[in-house]
Write a protein that holds these residues in place. Structure first.
Motif, PDB file in Angstrom:
ATOM      1  N   GLY A 221       0.783  -1.122   0.009  1.00  0.00           N
ATOM      2  CA  GLY A 221      -0.034   0.028   0.147  1.00  0.00           C
ATOM      3  C   GLY A 221       0.884   1.348   0.249  1.00  0.00           C
ATOM      4  N   GLY A 222       0.227   2.255   0.087  1.00  0.00           N
ATOM      5  CA  GLY A 222       1.039   3.810   0.162  1.00  0.00           C
ATOM      6  C   GLY A 222       1.090   4.137   1.390  1.00  0.00           C
ATOM      7  N   ALA A 223       0.956   5.628   1.446  1.00  0.00           N
ATOM      8  CA  ALA A 223       0.998   6.285   2.624  1.00  0.00           C
ATOM      9  C   ALA A 223       0.307   6.179   3.693  1.00  0.00           C
ATOM     10  CB  ALA A 223       1.051   7.904   2.514  1.00  0.00           C
ATOM     11  N   GLY A 224      -1.064   5.696   3.507  1.00  0.00           N
ATOM     12  CA  GLY A 224      -1.960   5.449   4.633  1.00  0.00           C
ATOM     13  C   GLY A 224      -1.636   4.048   4.859  1.00  0.00           C
ATOM     14  N   SER A 225      -1.239   3.062   4.413  1.00  0.00           N
ATOM     15  CA  SER A 225      -0.624   1.631   4.945  1.00  0.00           C
ATOM     16  C   SER A 225       0.528   1.810   5.867  1.00  0.00           C
ATOM     17  CB  SER A 225      -0.591   0.758   3.828  1.00  0.00           C
ATOM     18  OG  SER A 225      -1.638   0.627   2.702  1.00  0.00           O
ATOM     19  N   LEU A 226       1.328   2.762   5.182  1.00  0.00           N
ATOM     20  CA  LEU A 226       2.551   3.033   6.280  1.00  0.00           C
ATOM     21  C   LEU A 226       2.097   3.613   7.589  1.00  0.00           C
ATOM     22  CD1 LEU A 226       5.061   4.480   3.563  1.00  0.00           C
ATOM     23  CD2 LEU A 226       5.414   2.301   4.831  1.00  0.00           C
ATOM     24  N   ASP A 227       1.369   4.804   7.441  1.00  0.00           N
ATOM     25  CA  ASP A 227       0.774   5.288   8.567  1.00  0.00           C
ATOM     26  C   ASP A 227       0.127   4.148   9.458  1.00  0.00           C
ATOM     27  OD1 ASP A 227      -0.210   7.434  10.372  1.00  0.00           O
ATOM     28  OD2 ASP A 227      -2.371   6.820   9.510  1.00  0.00           O
ATOM     29  N   GLU A 228      -0.663   3.374   9.230  1.00  0.00           N
ATOM     30  CA  GLU A 228      -1.314   2.359   9.747  1.00  0.00           C
ATOM     31  C   GLU A 228      -0.108   1.412  10.326  1.00  0.00           C
ATOM     32  OE1 GLU A 228      -5.395   2.654   7.164  1.00  0.00           O
ATOM     33  OE2 GLU A 228      -3.527   1.308   6.558  1.00  0.00           O
ATOM     34  N   PHE A 229       0.643   1.009   9.545  1.00  0.00           N
ATOM     35  CA  PHE A 229       1.651   0.039  10.032  1.00  0.00           C
ATOM     36  C   PHE A 229       2.657   0.933  11.206  1.00  0.00           C
ATOM     37  CE2 PHE A 229       6.116  -1.124   9.911  1.00  0.00           C
ATOM     38  CZ  PHE A 229       6.335  -2.334  10.263  1.00  0.00           C
ATOM     39  N   PHE A 230       3.107   2.010  11.105  1.00  0.00           N
ATOM     40  CA  PHE A 230       3.836   2.504  11.896  1.00  0.00           C
ATOM     41  C   PHE A 230       3.010   3.014  13.261  1.00  0.00           C
ATOM     42  CE2 PHE A 230       6.841   3.515   8.646  1.00  0.00           C
ATOM     43  CZ  PHE A 230       8.141   2.925   9.383  1.00  0.00           C
ATOM     44  N   GLU A 231       1.736   3.092  13.026  1.00  0.00           N
ATOM     45  CA  GLU A 231       0.892   3.355  14.492  1.00  0.00           C
ATOM     46  C   GLU A 231       0.805   2.053  15.320  1.00  0.00           C
ATOM     47  OE1 GLU A 231      -2.836   5.806  16.024  1.00  0.00           O
ATOM     48  OE2 GLU A 231      -2.621   5.541  13.701  1.00  0.00           O
ATOM     49  N   VAL A 232       0.530   0.792  14.580  1.00  0.00           N
ATOM     50  CA  VAL A 232       0.430  -0.205  15.476  1.00  0.00           C
ATOM     51  C   VAL A 232       1.906  -0.821  15.847  1.00  0.00           C
ATOM     52  CG1 VAL A 232      -1.799  -1.031  14.529  1.00  0.00           C
ATOM     53  CG2 VAL A 232       0.295  -1.860  13.305  1.00  0.00           C
ATOM     54  N   LEU A 233       2.814  -0.500  15.137  1.00  0.00           N
ATOM     55  CA  LEU A 233       4.204  -0.938  15.513  1.00  0.00           C
ATOM     56  C   LEU A 233       4.769   0.067  16.670  1.00  0.00           C
ATOM     57  CD1 LEU A 233       6.883  -2.238  14.955  1.00  0.00           C
ATOM     58  CD2 LEU A 233       7.713  -0.405  13.584  1.00  0.00           C
ATOM     59  N   THR A 234       4.376   1.216  16.609  1.00  0.00           N
ATOM     60  CA  THR A 234       4.670   2.080  17.867  1.00  0.00           C
ATOM     61  C   THR A 234       4.087   1.762  19.137  1.00  0.00           C
ATOM     62  OG1 THR A 234       5.223   3.950  16.427  1.00  0.00           O
ATOM     63  CG2 THR A 234       4.933   4.496  18.622  1.00  0.00           C
ATOM     64  N   TRP A 235       2.709   1.569  19.114  1.00  0.00           N
ATOM     65  CA  TRP A 235       2.014   1.349  20.001  1.00  0.00           C
ATOM     66  C   TRP A 235       2.493  -0.069  20.758  1.00  0.00           C
ATOM     67  CZ3 TRP A 235      -3.571   1.480  17.785  1.00  0.00           C
ATOM     68  CH2 TRP A 235      -4.179   2.860  17.473  1.00  0.00           C
ATOM     69  N   ALA A 236       2.825  -1.056  20.008  1.00  0.00           N
ATOM     70  CA  ALA A 236       3.462  -2.470  20.475  1.00  0.00           C
ATOM     71  C   ALA A 236       4.794  -2.034  21.214  1.00  0.00           C
ATOM     72  CB  ALA A 236       3.805  -3.257  19.356  1.00  0.00           C
ATOM     73  N   GLN A 237       5.521  -1.312  20.473  1.00  0.00           N
ATOM     74  CA  GLN A 237       7.127  -0.690  21.091  1.00  0.00           C
ATOM     75  C   GLN A 237       6.683  -0.185  22.289  1.00  0.00           C
ATOM     76  OE1 GLN A 237       9.062   2.163  18.548  1.00  0.00           O
ATOM     77  NE2 GLN A 237      10.976   1.475  19.462  1.00  0.00           N
TER      78      GLN A 237
END
Length: 187
Positions: A112-128
């Motif tokens: 995906g594009g920027a939206g998919s990156l945003d979604e990935f980094f948000e859930v990744l950050t929340w996990a971190q």
């Protein structure tokens, strides 16, 4: 009398476009079919365009329940899919991501594009930062996410993240490998 097993829900973040590589469309279709084959529910962005539409139509045609979440302002642009098992229309993108996340047991990120990156980094950050322990997977179809993984390696090398950041997600080269990893993570 045995207790009924709770329905497991897989949140799929992916492009509202199909991209140029037809392998990504095939992977989205295979992901939808795999979700249905496992008896899981698809949670996704409720669009009927791009990879989003492909994964949803595939999951639906294979019998999976579908839970779509879309903000009001994207109903037209993403052709909000109204024939889902459940459709939630939110006020904004933030609420969309929150509702999708809260209604899922695992997260899968397709190309995906920027939206998919945003979604990935948000859930990744929340996990971190310890806000959740839900498994996160990247479907690295045709090596699509290799530059992202290289960027994370660079961030680690530059000292802006610990190497542990890569332990919060799993990259899988194909749907079969990802599905098996999901089954293990959710059992």
């Amino acid at each position: 009398m045995p207790m009924a097993r709770a329905l497991l829900s897989i949140c799929v973040f992916c492009g509202a476009r199909a991209g140029h590589n037809p392998a990504h469309t095939s992977a989205a279709q295979a992901m939808g079919a795999a979700i249905a084959a496992q008896g899981w529910r698809l949670v996704y962005g409720a669009g009927d365009v791009g990879l989003m539409g492909e994964v949803a139509r595939s999951a639906q045609s294979a019998g999976a329940p579908t839970f779509g979440v879309i903000p009001t302002h994207l109903m037209s642009a993403e052709r909000g899919k109204r024939d889902l098992s459940q459709l939630v229309i939110t006020e904004d993108m933030h609420e969309r991501k929150k509702v999708m996340f809260m209604n899922s047991d695992a997260i899968v990120v397709l190309p995906g594009g920027a939206g998919s990156l945003d979604e990935f980094f948000e859930v990744l950050t929340w996990a971190q930062i310890g806000l959740h322990r839900k498994p996160i997977f990247l479907l690295n179809s045709e090596g699509y996410w290799n530059p992202l993984i290289a960027l994370l390696d660079h961030i680690i090398a530059e000292g802006f993240a610990d190497a542990s950041v890569k332990s919060y997600f799993t990259a899988a080269p194909d749907v079969a490998t990802l599905t098996e990893a999901l089954r293990s993570a959710l059992s």
